[in-house]
Design an enzyme around this catalytic site. Structure first.
Site: not given
Ligand SMILES: NC(=O)c1ccc[n+]([C@@H]2O[C@H](COP(=O)([O-])OP(=O)(O)OC[C@H]3O[C@@H](n4cnc5c(N)ncnc54)[C@H](OP(=O)(O)O)[C@@H]3O)[C@@H](O)[C@H]2O)c1
Length: 255
Positions: A139-140, A154, A158
């Site tokens: 989640s987040s 978003y 979440k």
């Molecule tokens: N980064 C942060 O600060 C943060 C904070 C709080 C929560 N989160 C949560 O952590 C999780 C990961 O975030 P992140 O920042 O690591 O994201 P990210 O860097 O954008 O990576 C997303 C990954 O998911 C894949 N993806 C996206 N849409 C997809 C789909 N429909 N089907 C299959 N694969 C898919 C992407 O590859 P492709 O595009 O090739 O599909 C990539 O491998 C998310 O749930 C996000 O809400 C992140």
């Protein structure tokens, strides 16, 4: 602490970059058999090659799957089960990270964040049951605090994920399956969300950075460590929890 994750069959959605990739790497380094998906074939291949080069463990498979497609998810999970005979851990990590308040964004976020999670969990459940396995959803902090992403799907979805995971924990406990959520705070990845904001919207980046009481954002491996712990037998009596990993970013008291 011994996590005893060797040879566990682990499924991770969205494993080619960011937090998902760190989760894949974490399980791999513990000797698990990791199956991950993403939509971009070239990124999957690059991730596998780079992890094979840096890890002494080689049990990794990447598959092109869009989590919003129930048939793609069903085929993928069927293949994992055909190869291994069961599944020990499912990590639902993908989000569309939809932060605009448009009908299209709400639709995309629903089909990816909510339906995508339901798709993978429903497909995996019969195979998880064989092992009294476990589920971790990502989640987040935006799911519990109204923050700069509001108004948008978003944080709303979440929050829904935390509720759904709690439902799973309660209904699946008699079958020996645990379900927990990890809620990351701001996680800095140079080619990720915060790296992009730093480049394209330095004002927002600086204002968010200043709200992190530790003076820094988190690292993806700090989220992966929390996921690995919850997925391990060390967390055998933890189910239905939302583990906030945010360096004390949230100001609300969590009871
Ligand atoms: N980064 C942060 O600060 C943060 C904070 C709080 C929560 N989160 C949560 O952590 C999780 C990961 O975030 P992140 O920042 O690591 O994201 P990210 O860097 O954008 O990576 C997303 C990954 O998911 C894949 N993806 C996206 N849409 C997809 C789909 N429909 N089907 C299959 N694969 C898919 C992407 O590859 P492709 O595009 O090739 O599909 C990539 O491998 C998310 O749930 C996000 O809400 C992140």
């Amino acid at each position: 602490m011994q996590l005893n994750l060797e040879d566990k069959v682990v499924v991770v959605t969205g494993g080619s970059k960011g937090i998902g990739r760190s989760i894949v790497e974490g399980f791999l380094s513990e000797g698990a058999k990791v199956f991950f998906c993403a939509r971009t074939s070239s990124a999957i291949e690059a991730t596998i090659q780079s992890l094979l080069a840096s890890s002494s463990h080689h049990n990794i498979t990447g598959t092109v799957v869009d989590v919003s497609s129930p048939t793609q998810i069903a085929d993928w999970i069927k293949e994992v089960n055909y190869r291994e005979g069961w599944i020990d851990v499912v990590v639902s990590n993908v989000s569309s990270i939809s932060v605009t308040d448009s009908p299209e964004a709400w639709n995309t976020a629903f089909s990816t964040d909510i339906q995508g999670t339901v798709n993978v969990i429903q497909a995996a459940l019969p195979h998880l049951e064989k092992r009294k396995g476990c589920i971790v959803t990502i989640s987040s902090v935006s799911g519990r605090d109204v923050d700069f992403t509001a108004p948008s799907p978003y944080g709303a979805f979440k929050a829904a994920l935390i509720h759904y995971t709690s439902q799973l924990a309660h209904t699946l406990a008699p079958k020996g399956i645990r379900a927990n959520t990890v809620s990351p705070g701001n996680i800095y990845i140079s080619d990720g969300v915060w790296g992009g904001i730093e480049k394209n919207n330095p004002e927002l980046f600086n204002s968010q950075m200043s709200q992190n009481p530790m003076g820094r954002m988190g690292k993806p491996e700090e989220i992966a460590d929390a996921v690995l712990f919850l997925a391990s037998e060390r967390a055998s009596f933890i189910s239905g929890t939302n583990l906030v990993v945010d360096g004390a970013l949230c100001t609300g008291v969590q009871f």
